[in-house]
Design an enzyme around this catalytic site. Structure first.
Site, PDB file in Angstrom:
ATOM      1  N   GLY A 249       0.778  -1.236   0.000  1.00 33.86           N
ATOM      2  CA  GLY A 249       0.000   0.000   0.000  1.00 33.86           C
ATOM      3  C   GLY A 249       0.804   1.278   0.000  1.00 33.86           C
ATOM      4  N   TYR A 335     -11.322   4.962 -10.836  1.00 35.08           N
ATOM      5  CA  TYR A 335     -11.026   5.706  -9.593  1.00 35.08           C
ATOM      6  C   TYR A 335     -10.792   7.200  -9.808  1.00 35.08           C
ATOM      7  CZ  TYR A 335      -9.047   0.941  -8.976  1.00 35.08           C
ATOM      8  OH  TYR A 335      -8.799  -0.402  -8.983  1.00 35.08           O
ATOM      9  N   CYS A 362     -15.786   2.743 -27.185  1.00 36.31           N
ATOM     10  CA  CYS A 362     -17.149   3.266 -27.305  1.00 36.31           C
ATOM     11  C   CYS A 362     -17.743   3.426 -25.923  1.00 36.31           C
ATOM     12  CB  CYS A 362     -17.997   2.320 -28.126  1.00 36.31           C
ATOM     13  SG  CYS A 362     -17.626   2.485 -29.841  1.00 36.31           S
TER      14      CYS A 362
HETATM   15  N1  LLP Z   1      -1.102  -7.115  -0.417  1.00 35.92           N
HETATM   16  C1  LLP Z   1      -2.434  -7.288  -0.493  1.00 35.92           C
HETATM   17  C2  LLP Z   1      -3.058  -8.326   0.307  1.00 35.92           C
HETATM   18  C3  LLP Z   1      -3.190  -6.492  -1.341  1.00 35.92           C
HETATM   19  O1  LLP Z   1      -4.502  -6.665  -1.392  1.00 35.92           O
HETATM   20  C4  LLP Z   1      -2.552  -5.514  -2.134  1.00 35.92           C
HETATM   21  C5  LLP Z   1      -3.322  -4.690  -3.058  1.00 35.92           C
HETATM   22  C6  LLP Z   1      -1.164  -5.381  -2.027  1.00 35.92           C
HETATM   23  C7  LLP Z   1      -0.475  -6.196  -1.145  1.00 35.92           C
HETATM   24  C8  LLP Z   1      -0.378  -4.388  -2.843  1.00 35.92           C
HETATM   25  O2  LLP Z   1      -0.762  -3.068  -2.633  1.00 35.92           O
HETATM   26  P1  LLP Z   1       0.094  -1.891  -3.302  1.00 35.92           P
HETATM   27  O3  LLP Z   1       1.448  -1.897  -2.670  1.00 35.92           O
HETATM   28  O4  LLP Z   1       0.187  -2.183  -4.762  1.00 35.92           O
HETATM   29  O5  LLP Z   1      -0.690  -0.682  -3.025  1.00 35.92           O
HETATM   30  N2  LLP Z   1      -6.328  -1.648  -8.563  1.00 35.92           N
HETATM   31  C9  LLP Z   1      -6.083  -0.641  -7.549  1.00 35.92           C
HETATM   32  C10 LLP Z   1      -5.225  -1.164  -6.441  1.00 35.92           C
HETATM   33  C11 LLP Z   1      -5.800  -2.364  -5.751  1.00 35.92           C
HETATM   34  C12 LLP Z   1      -4.902  -2.899  -4.693  1.00 35.92           C
HETATM   35  C13 LLP Z   1      -5.416  -4.184  -4.169  1.00 35.92           C
HETATM   36  N3  LLP Z   1      -4.567  -4.828  -3.226  1.00 35.92           N
HETATM   37  C14 LLP Z   1      -5.464   0.566  -8.212  1.00 35.92           C
HETATM   38  O6  LLP Z   1      -5.297   0.570  -9.428  1.00 35.92           O
HETATM   39  O7  LLP Z   1      -5.165   1.549  -7.549  1.00 35.92           O
END
Ligand code: LLP
Length: 432
Positions: A249, A335, A362
């Site tokens: 995150g 988003y 489209c």
């Molecule tokens: N670990 C778990 C259990 C997760 O659910 C996620 C992301 C991560 C790690 C990695 O998070 P990151 O470091 O990439 O923030 N599609 C959305 C993001 C969804 C994230 C879901 N889980 C977007 O495009 O912003």
């Protein structure tokens, strides 16, 4: 000037990524094109790894969350940096294994893993299966019994921490489809049950509080909550929790408005909390896992498009259309995510217009962004959208039967194809 440090301009006034001319890339590989800078990926892996060494004495594992960007070449790079991976489906798991990932360094996530996926994980010998619910616990216990395997499991916990991020990507709060709740006693009961499972080894806990988080408070709060639960398990069930996985995150800079922390700050902040907690309570330090996805992949990537028509609607807005859109980058339509963009063949010129960049699908909402400062452009110019390395290719689709772009990696001034552009034949491959 640029949101990602690997971008620059050359003597032709062209945008470069990792020192490679983006206009040459567009000519050689055509557009739309995803470009990933290998050195940037490696650099980000090393920041997380070294922060684990520096602040936590190396007693942990950084697992790249491959949902951010998944293809064989990415898993190879991640493995060569010594990281583990987080996978969330049989597809990611299969790709990781096909690229030679060490199964013991894989964390398998998902709120509804299928029977086939669980079987696959057991047959590969995945190091950690992160169990989301009681149904999955029972299914896995039965599968292990049948196959004579013993799996290491972690429980996904909802720590109830609000990470101040976009509603769609906030996953740590109570009303979430992911994991076990703490305050209802659900999580504690699950641990009690797991300790009775003969074919499962209850190895630890996991939480993930959200995505694109730009401060450390949420992580510190989650670490405190999780350590308190670990203590409760020790005190009341006499069980030691080996692993604590704090998820991913960590936020990045998409536009000049974002002010991200250096990646090291996250491990530093949570290490302080965990060290203090363990000292105060005379508990052993858990083995820590973190799962950065976006922070490793996003800043390393850009997307190149060719500009097509321009539509000037007086007193309203100017649309600049490109040869891709929501199929290769659905993050604006999902988003309203903001990006920085520029005309790559005019990268040294000022951005003196403000436009809406439209895709070719489209769908009226098919935009890359609105109110985007940009250089004056005309058909044939190359548009670069920055920091698209995460959640673009991995979330791409074939809507309108558009073909998915190629992915090219650059390193040492050279480019190589990591994922071929889809052909028309690919589009009908499974049609009967
Ligand atoms: N670990 C778990 C259990 C997760 O659910 C996620 C992301 C991560 C790690 C990695 O998070 P990151 O470091 O990439 O923030 N599609 C959305 C993001 C969804 C994230 C879901 N889980 C977007 O495009 O912003």
């Amino acid at each position: 000037m640029f949101v990602s440090e690997n971008l620059g301009t050359n003597e032709l006034g062209h945008l470069t990524i990792g020192g490679v001319d983006t206009i040459a890339l567009a000519q050689e590989f055509r557009t739309p094109l995803y470009v990933m800078d290998e050195e940037q990926i490696r650099k980000h892996c090393r920041s997380f790894k070294s922060s684990m060494e520096q602040f936590y004495g190396g007693n942990g594992l950084v697992c790249y969350a491959s949902k951010a960007f998944s293809c064989k070449e990415m898993y190879r790079i991640i493995a060569s940096e010594g990281l583990g991976v987080d996978v969330v489906s049989g597809g990611e798991l299969y790709t990781a294994m096909a690229a030679g990932t060490d199964a013991r360094k894989i964390c398998f996530h998902g709120n509804n893993k299928t029977l086939d996926e669980l079987k696959m994980a057991l047959s590969y010998g995945v190091g950690r299966i992160v169990v989301d619910n009681i149904y999955e616990l029972n299914t896995l216990e039965a599968l292990c019994r049948e196959t004579g395997k013993k799996a290491d499991i972690l429980f996904r916990i909802k720590p109830g921490v609000d990470a101040h991020t976009h509603d769609f990507i906030r996953t740590g709060q109570i009303d979430s489809k992911f994991g076990f709740a703490l305050e209802t006693g659900e999580a504690f009961e699950a641990v009690r049950l797991a300790l009775e499972c003969k074919n499962l080894n209850f190895a630890g806990l996991h939480c993930h509080i959200g995505s694109q988080i730009l401060d450390t408070q949420g992580f510190e709060a989650a670490a405190e909550v999780m350590m308190t639960f670990i203590k409760k398990i020790w005190d009341e069930l006499g069980a030691e929790v080996r692993d604590l996985n704090l998820g991913g995150g960590f936020g990045i800079q998409y536009t000049q408005k974002d002010d991200p922390l250096p990646y090291e700050a996250f491990m530093e902040a949570v290490s302080v909390v965990i060290h203090r907690f363990c000292k105060e309570n005379n508990m052993p330090l858990p083995f820590i896992l973190i799962e950065p996805g976006r922070s490793i992949a996003a800043p390393a990537g850009i997307t190149l498009y060719t500009v097509g028509g321009k539509k000037v609607i007086p007193n309203i807005r100017t649309y600049v259309s490109v040869d891709g859109g929501m199929c290769d980058n659905p993050r604006y339509i999902l988003y309203q995510s903001e990006y920085d963009a520029l005309i790559a063949n005019k990268a040294d010129q000022p951005k003196d217009t403000v436009v809406t960049i439209a895709g070719k699908c489209c769908e009226s909402g098919d935009l890359i962004g609105e109110n985007m400062p940009l250089q004056e452009c005309e058909p044939g110019d190359i548009l670069a959208v920055c920091a698209t390395g995460a959640y673009n290719y991995s979330m791409s689709s074939n809507y309108n039967r558009l073909q998915k772009p190629a992915v090219v990696f650059v390193k040492d001034g050279k480019a190589r194809v990591a994922v071929r552009r889809e052909s028309l034949e690919d589009l009908i491959r499974n049609d009967m």
